[in-house]
Scaffold this motif. Sequence first.
Motif, mmCIF file in Angstrom:
data_model
loop_
_atom_site.group_PDB
_atom_site.id
_atom_site.type_symbol
_atom_site.label_atom_id
_atom_site.label_comp_id
_atom_site.label_asym_id
_atom_site.label_seq_id
_atom_site.Cartn_x
_atom_site.Cartn_y
_atom_site.Cartn_z
ATOM 1 N N ASP A 1 41.204 20.856 -64.229
ATOM 2 C CA ASP A 1 40.820 21.343 -62.910
ATOM 3 C C ASP A 1 40.754 20.234 -61.859
ATOM 4 O O ASP A 1 40.359 20.482 -60.719
ATOM 5 C CB ASP A 1 39.478 22.081 -62.973
ATOM 6 N N ASP A 2 41.165 19.006 -62.230
ATOM 7 C CA ASP A 2 41.219 17.921 -61.246
ATOM 8 C C ASP A 2 42.429 18.048 -60.337
ATOM 9 O O ASP A 2 42.422 17.533 -59.213
ATOM 10 C CB ASP A 2 41.279 16.559 -61.949
ATOM 11 N N ILE A 3 43.492 18.681 -60.838
ATOM 12 C CA ILE A 3 44.736 18.754 -60.078
ATOM 13 C C ILE A 3 45.279 20.184 -60.090
ATOM 14 O O ILE A 3 44.870 21.014 -60.906
ATOM 15 C CB ILE A 3 45.812 17.798 -60.652
ATOM 16 N N HIS B 1 46.569 8.884 -59.831
ATOM 17 C CA HIS B 1 45.217 8.315 -59.805
ATOM 18 C C HIS B 1 44.836 7.881 -58.387
ATOM 19 O O HIS B 1 43.673 8.024 -57.981
ATOM 20 C CB HIS B 1 45.123 7.135 -60.769
ATOM 21 N N SER C 1 41.142 11.667 -52.738
ATOM 22 C CA SER C 1 40.494 12.972 -52.633
ATOM 23 C C SER C 1 38.978 12.833 -52.797
ATOM 24 O O SER C 1 38.201 13.411 -52.024
ATOM 25 C CB SER C 1 41.054 13.925 -53.689
ATOM 26 N N ARG C 2 38.564 12.051 -53.786
ATOM 27 C CA ARG C 2 37.120 11.864 -54.016
ATOM 28 C C ARG C 2 36.462 11.137 -52.848
ATOM 29 O O ARG C 2 35.304 11.413 -52.506
ATOM 30 C CB ARG C 2 36.906 11.090 -55.318
ATOM 31 N N ARG D 1 48.319 14.741 -68.772
ATOM 32 C CA ARG D 1 46.937 14.774 -68.288
ATOM 33 C C ARG D 1 45.980 14.204 -69.326
ATOM 34 O O ARG D 1 45.070 13.430 -69.004
ATOM 35 C CB ARG D 1 46.531 16.208 -67.936
ATOM 36 N N ILE E 1 42.819 12.967 -67.230
ATOM 37 C CA ILE E 1 42.692 13.838 -66.062
ATOM 38 C C ILE E 1 42.359 15.246 -66.541
ATOM 39 O O ILE E 1 43.090 15.818 -67.357
ATOM 40 C CB ILE E 1 43.992 13.843 -65.232
ATOM 41 N N GLY F 1 37.328 15.955 -51.083
ATOM 42 C CA GLY F 1 37.733 16.699 -52.264
ATOM 43 C C GLY F 1 38.978 17.540 -52.047
ATOM 44 O O GLY F 1 39.128 18.619 -52.636
ATOM 45 N N LEU G 1 43.926 11.056 -56.504
ATOM 46 C CA LEU G 1 42.610 11.551 -56.928
ATOM 47 C C LEU G 1 41.485 10.706 -56.339
ATOM 48 O O LEU G 1 40.449 11.234 -55.920
ATOM 49 C CB LEU G 1 42.534 11.563 -58.463
#
Length: 295
Positions: A230-232, A169, A175-176, A222, A227, A180, A172
Amino acid sequence: MLAFKRALVALDLSEMDLQLLQFLAQHYQALGIQKLYALHIMPDFTEPSHPDLDFQKRFAPESPVDERVELAIKARVEEVFGEAPGLDIDIEVREGKPYEKLLHWTKIKEADLLVMGKKRLSEGSGITAKRVARNVHAAVLLVPDGAGAEIANLVVPNDFSENAARALHAALALSRAMKGQPVHSLHIVDLPPGHYYNRSSPDRGYLGMLMESARLAAGKFRDAQGIADDDIVDVFQENNRNNLAAHIIRYAADQQDSLLVMGAKGHTPFETFLFGSVTERLAQSIEGQPLLIVR
């Protein structure tokens, strides 16, 4: 978004300082840092060991050594950060045993994140990445000597535990907050030693069953963590090095400009005992990629 609102960076007046400050200047907003303490610890104010400080003591003794150090650090911080919107920076120069004082001031300043360099050769301060990562209460960001400031990939070793979920988390959120960048969820499958003699068909037999089991567990993980697929980037690999830390480091090194993100346990005696193994080995062995240890 990550919220390491209060961060402390350990500086030692070496070239490593510039690398740490440049990394933070580029990523402090993504890390959620609002207050940054730049801390330098000298064992003895009366006997400065740095050549520049010793020179100034002899030929410009009218200025106390701690004030000279503060001015030197302030100049470098201002050069690197410039205006730095949304960030308040304090310079702290303290006297004492570096390792003990580093932990002490990280706690006193209620830092959420401790940032420190990891040099190829220790200079005898007693501050080792493994030792600090084990005992400090805050999250730790290790930036090895020579690592770049760019982050193009985030790599999270994933054993489907609560610690791994926390790290995933965090990755992620980073990344956001950045551009990205892809988040790699790396699961390494251990094959019992008795089965290593027959690895010519990795998609069949016992190893194939373990890989399929890992994929099923990843899907459940996930779903439980909310999650999306396609988030990871899910990665499943066999531990063919028989060394988890070495395998993780090799995978991260193969990804361009990667940041490793690991979860760690808390600080009860039992949790400290469990902290060991992979995370400690990574803190001790990492060379080319920064490592973020979240709690």
